[in-house]
Scaffold this motif. Sequence first.
Motif, short mmCIF file in Angstrom:
data_model
loop_
_atom_site.label_atom_id
_atom_site.label_comp_id
_atom_site.label_asym_id
_atom_site.label_seq_id
_atom_site.Cartn_x
_atom_site.Cartn_y
_atom_site.Cartn_z
N THR A 67 4.38 -1.81 2.58
CA THR A 67 3.83 -2.67 1.52
C THR A 67 2.64 -3.49 2.02
O THR A 67 2.07 -4.27 1.27
CB THR A 67 4.91 -3.61 0.97
OG1 THR A 67 5.42 -4.43 2.03
CG2 THR A 67 6.05 -2.81 0.36
N ALA A 68 2.28 -3.32 3.28
CA ALA A 68 1.11 -4.00 3.82
C ALA A 68 0.03 -3.02 4.29
O ALA A 68 -1.16 -3.24 4.11
CB ALA A 68 1.51 -4.90 5.01
N LEU A 69 0.48 -1.89 4.88
CA LEU A 69 -0.45 -0.92 5.45
C LEU A 69 -0.57 0.36 4.63
O LEU A 69 -1.38 1.22 4.95
CB LEU A 69 -0.02 -0.57 6.88
CG LEU A 69 0.07 -1.75 7.86
CD1 LEU A 69 0.70 -1.33 9.17
CD2 LEU A 69 -1.33 -2.33 8.10
N GLY A 70 0.26 0.51 3.63
CA GLY A 70 0.18 1.67 2.74
C GLY A 70 1.05 2.82 3.15
O GLY A 70 1.81 3.35 2.35
N ALA A 71 0.95 3.24 4.42
CA ALA A 71 1.74 4.37 4.91
C ALA A 71 2.01 4.17 6.39
O ALA A 71 1.08 4.08 7.19
CB ALA A 71 1.02 5.69 4.67
N GLU A 123 7.44 5.61 5.62
CA GLU A 123 7.53 4.88 4.35
C GLU A 123 6.13 4.82 3.75
O GLU A 123 5.16 4.53 4.46
CB GLU A 123 8.06 3.46 4.56
CG GLU A 123 9.54 3.38 4.86
CD GLU A 123 10.41 3.70 3.66
OE1 GLU A 123 9.99 3.43 2.52
OE2 GLU A 123 11.53 4.22 3.88
N VAL A 124 6.03 5.09 2.44
CA VAL A 124 4.73 5.20 1.81
C VAL A 124 4.72 4.43 0.49
O VAL A 124 5.59 4.62 -0.36
CB VAL A 124 4.35 6.67 1.53
CG1 VAL A 124 2.89 6.77 1.07
CG2 VAL A 124 4.57 7.53 2.77
N ALA A 125 3.73 3.58 0.33
CA ALA A 125 3.56 2.87 -0.94
C ALA A 125 3.01 3.81 -2.01
O ALA A 125 2.25 4.74 -1.71
CB ALA A 125 2.61 1.68 -0.74
N PHE A 126 3.42 3.57 -3.25
CA PHE A 126 2.92 4.29 -4.43
C PHE A 126 3.26 5.78 -4.41
O PHE A 126 2.53 6.60 -4.95
CB PHE A 126 1.41 4.09 -4.58
CG PHE A 126 0.98 2.66 -4.41
CD1 PHE A 126 1.37 1.69 -5.33
CD2 PHE A 126 0.22 2.27 -3.32
CE1 PHE A 126 1.00 0.37 -5.17
CE2 PHE A 126 -0.15 0.95 -3.15
CZ PHE A 126 0.24 -0.01 -4.08
N LEU A 127 4.40 6.12 -3.79
CA LEU A 127 4.85 7.51 -3.71
C LEU A 127 6.02 7.70 -4.67
O LEU A 127 6.97 6.92 -4.67
CB LEU A 127 5.30 7.83 -2.27
CG LEU A 127 5.28 9.31 -1.85
CD1 LEU A 127 3.84 9.80 -1.72
CD2 LEU A 127 6.00 9.49 -0.52
N SER A 168 5.64 -6.71 -5.36
CA SER A 168 6.41 -5.48 -5.20
C SER A 168 5.62 -4.27 -5.68
O SER A 168 4.79 -4.37 -6.59
CB SER A 168 7.72 -5.59 -5.99
OG SER A 168 8.50 -4.42 -5.81
N CYS A 169 5.88 -3.12 -5.06
CA CYS A 169 5.18 -1.89 -5.47
C CYS A 169 6.13 -0.71 -5.38
O CYS A 169 7.09 -0.73 -4.60
CB CYS A 169 3.96 -1.65 -4.57
SG CYS A 169 4.37 -1.21 -2.86
N PRO A 170 5.90 0.34 -6.14
CA PRO A 170 6.69 1.57 -5.98
C PRO A 170 6.48 2.12 -4.56
O PRO A 170 5.36 2.10 -4.04
CB PRO A 170 6.10 2.52 -7.03
CG PRO A 170 5.38 1.64 -7.99
CD PRO A 170 4.88 0.48 -7.20
#
Length: 498
Positions: A235-239, A267-271, A460-462
């Motif tokens: 949630t900070a670095l994206g992936a 772990e990956v944001a927006f996946l 928060s993000c998916p």
Amino acid sequence: MKTSPFPREGMGGFQKNITMKRTKVIDALACTEYGKQICVKGWVRTHRSSKAVDFIALNDGSTIKNVQIVVDPTKFDEETLKQVTTGACIGVEGTLVESPAAGQPSEIQCEHIVIYGLCGNDYPMQKKGQSFEQMRKNAHMRLRTNTFGAVMRIRHNMAMAIHTYFHEHGFFYFHTPLITASDCEGAGNMFQVTTKNLYDLKKDENGKIIYDDDFFGEQTSLTVSGQLEGELGATALGAIYTFGPTFRAENSNTPRHLAEFWMVEPEVAFLDQEELMNLEEDFIKYCVRWALEHCKDDLEFLNKMIDKTLIERLQGVLKETFVRLPYTEGINILQEAIKNGHQFEFPCNWGDDLASEHERYLVEEHFKKPVIMTDYPREFKSFYMKQNEETADGGSIGYKGAVAPKPTMQGTDVLFPQIGEIIGGSVREESYDKLMGEINRRQMDMTHLWWYIDTRRWGSCPHAGFGLGFERLILFVTGMQNIRDVIPFPRTPKNAEF
């Protein structure tokens, strides 16, 4: 003063100080500069003697292949040459020549030998045909055998493949703590870490241990997973991905469990769920392809000696598209198999957590290809997983409209031949209200996870991710049958040797 049992320089070619730069065996075998002087050092695999010529097979761990040392016994002291036995460590200087024997491009005509370490008849790896169980009792020496040398070189290459894949795909290597106050999986099977005097524990009036005088001031344990901290990184670095040791205090003696093992956890944001499954499949295929391209000699050896279908099976993974299979459909397939006479040891009704035999049936007998199982029942999956849309009658709608009779989670577990589950993944619940609802439903104590809940309160993000047991990947790639044989020094119940 003790004297050396070996003649010195000028006496039979032994104990000459070697000053020439060492050439690794893998490079010596690839060299075609015949007639050049060369120096190799390593451990004796075999030593065959005759009146006319001696042959020493030497290996230094750089390759599964040995370099053959050809020795004229008339130029060396006979009694000393006898002590160049299996397992002895030696250095050799000689002339690189083209080999007349089939299957080896070159050999070394020996001129001088230095013996660095003797190896007597009590050397535990001398005997051929030892069982793997027996070799585990000598784990400090088994690494010198052909089989374990091959496994460890492949293990190294799989680690390189993992780092390379994630680096090339824009992931950041993220280090999560090994000592933690939280239990990611909620199972409670954790090894405690303490500096307290175990013979004189402070306790309160209820008999509970007081940790205020412990190093961290609270109860801490070795981590079972870096996932929750990994989510913070995503949630900070994206992936991000973690790759390190994890620990489970589970009293299990199966061929698939260790108390200390390595985990890979991206772990990956927006996946979303579809993208997560694509990532899982692409990642596994990349690792298998890397093994086939970079570990050819070791795989050919293991294919010959351990599993004669190994290379074919690895190549098959690259050819096939992984099946996407909702749990409910998988249960239907298993129950149909039972109706047709197939017998399973464990039950497989809707709501049961599938055993390895069920997973392997789906992969090896029904589909004959890897399977990604989705939409597991909520009751045996972790609290952090995203729940599928509920129907009016209390069921759920999952992947591609799959209907289940009860609530399900967006899990994405990869099932492989020979192994069963090799990856456990899911979409994570990003909604604060839904996450707290599940926590409260399970009556979980979140005292030590307040920081995790904060990620759902602020921005928060998916996001989604998975965990891959590194040793299970090595099991599949090597064809070995026991997870204790793909890690140098296995940690299992009642065993912490070496």
